[in-house]
Design a protein around this motif. Structure first.
Motif, short mmCIF file in Angstrom:
data_model
loop_
_atom_site.label_atom_id
_atom_site.label_comp_id
_atom_site.label_asym_id
_atom_site.label_seq_id
_atom_site.Cartn_x
_atom_site.Cartn_y
_atom_site.Cartn_z
N HIS A 1 0.83 -1.21 0.00
CA HIS A 1 0.00 0.00 0.00
C HIS A 1 0.87 1.26 0.00
N THR B 1 2.64 1.68 -3.46
CA THR B 1 1.68 2.04 -4.50
C THR B 1 1.19 3.48 -4.31
N LYS B 2 0.90 3.86 -3.09
CA LYS B 2 0.39 5.19 -2.79
C LYS B 2 1.40 6.28 -3.17
N THR B 3 2.67 5.96 -2.99
CA THR B 3 3.72 6.95 -3.27
C THR B 3 3.69 7.43 -4.71
N PRO C 1 4.05 14.20 -7.11
CA PRO C 1 4.12 13.50 -5.82
C PRO C 1 4.79 14.33 -4.73
N GLU D 1 1.01 7.45 -6.88
CA GLU D 1 -0.30 7.72 -7.43
C GLU D 1 -0.47 9.16 -7.92
N ASP D 2 0.20 10.11 -7.27
CA ASP D 2 -0.01 11.51 -7.60
C ASP D 2 0.83 11.95 -8.80
#
Length: 209
Positions: free
Chosen positions: A52, A55-57, A63, A59-60
């Motif tokens: 998680h 993956t989250k890192t 970032p 997404e933007d």
């Protein structure tokens, strides 16, 4: 030698973007970590949690953090990660992190090599201006490491964290590109000397980069 998605390459290591599949190795490292003073992940973390986080890192589109996996050039195995956090793209600042998760590769210069590769990305590829590192005060090993990597003492955060019923300070270091280049030049000289010593007939190197 195939280096998958390599962004920066050193004598023994390379950095690539974090991959959710790295979570299996990272969760195992936290389970076997013998060092109670390690700043990050002081308790075992799950594979799902790492997946998680990685993956989250990414997404933007712009970032706030960038995470890079530290891999061995020989065998391509992940041994930890380095990262840039709280990135201010306007003022070109960020906080750095470094974690050699596999205890087998600590105290052998791998952390310093990985950090210099991160600084290469930060200063030369991303054109950041100044980087900061926060270290829990009792972690003397990390403080000594960043000092050797060119970071300079920048301040102290009193009573920043509770551990074992006692309050401890956080220590802040920062680094500019010129300071990074000077420290890296010294490190490269040490690596060259170590390599020459190891290549000498009958010689056994006693030095870690």
């Amino acid at each position: 030698m195939y280096l998958r998605n390599a962004l920066a390459v050193g004598p023994r290591l390379y950095l690539r973007p974090g991959d959710p599949d790295d979570a299996t190795a990272f969760s195992r490292f936290t389970a076997i970590d013998p060092d109670p003073n390690w700043d990050r992940l002081r308790v075992p973390s799950s594979r799902m949690g790492f997946r998680h986080y990685i993956t989250k890192t990414f997404e933007d589109a712009t970032p706030g953090s960038l995470l890079y996996t530290v891999c061995l050039k020989d065998g391509d195995a992940p041994i930890g990660d380095v990262g840039l956090h709280d990135i201010d793209w306007v003022n070109r600042t960020a906080e750095t992190s470094a974690w050699i998760g596999d205890p087998a590769y600590r105290d052998s210069g791998y952390g310093t090599e990985a950090k210099f590769l991160l600084l290469e990305i930060a200063f030369d590829l991303l054109q950041l201006h100044v980087l900061m590192s926060w270290i829990w005060e009792p972690n003397k090993r990390s403080a000594a490491a960043v000092t050797g990597q060119g970071y300079q003492p920048a301040g102290r955060m009193p009573y920043d964290e509770v551990r074992g019923g006692a309050m401890h300070d956080g220590v802040v270091f920062d680094i500019l590109r010129d300071e990074y280049l000077a420290a890296r030049a010294v490190w490269e000289q040490r690596v060259a000397a170590r390599t020459a010593e190891a290549a000498a007939p009958g010689a056994v190197s006693q030095h870690n980069a």
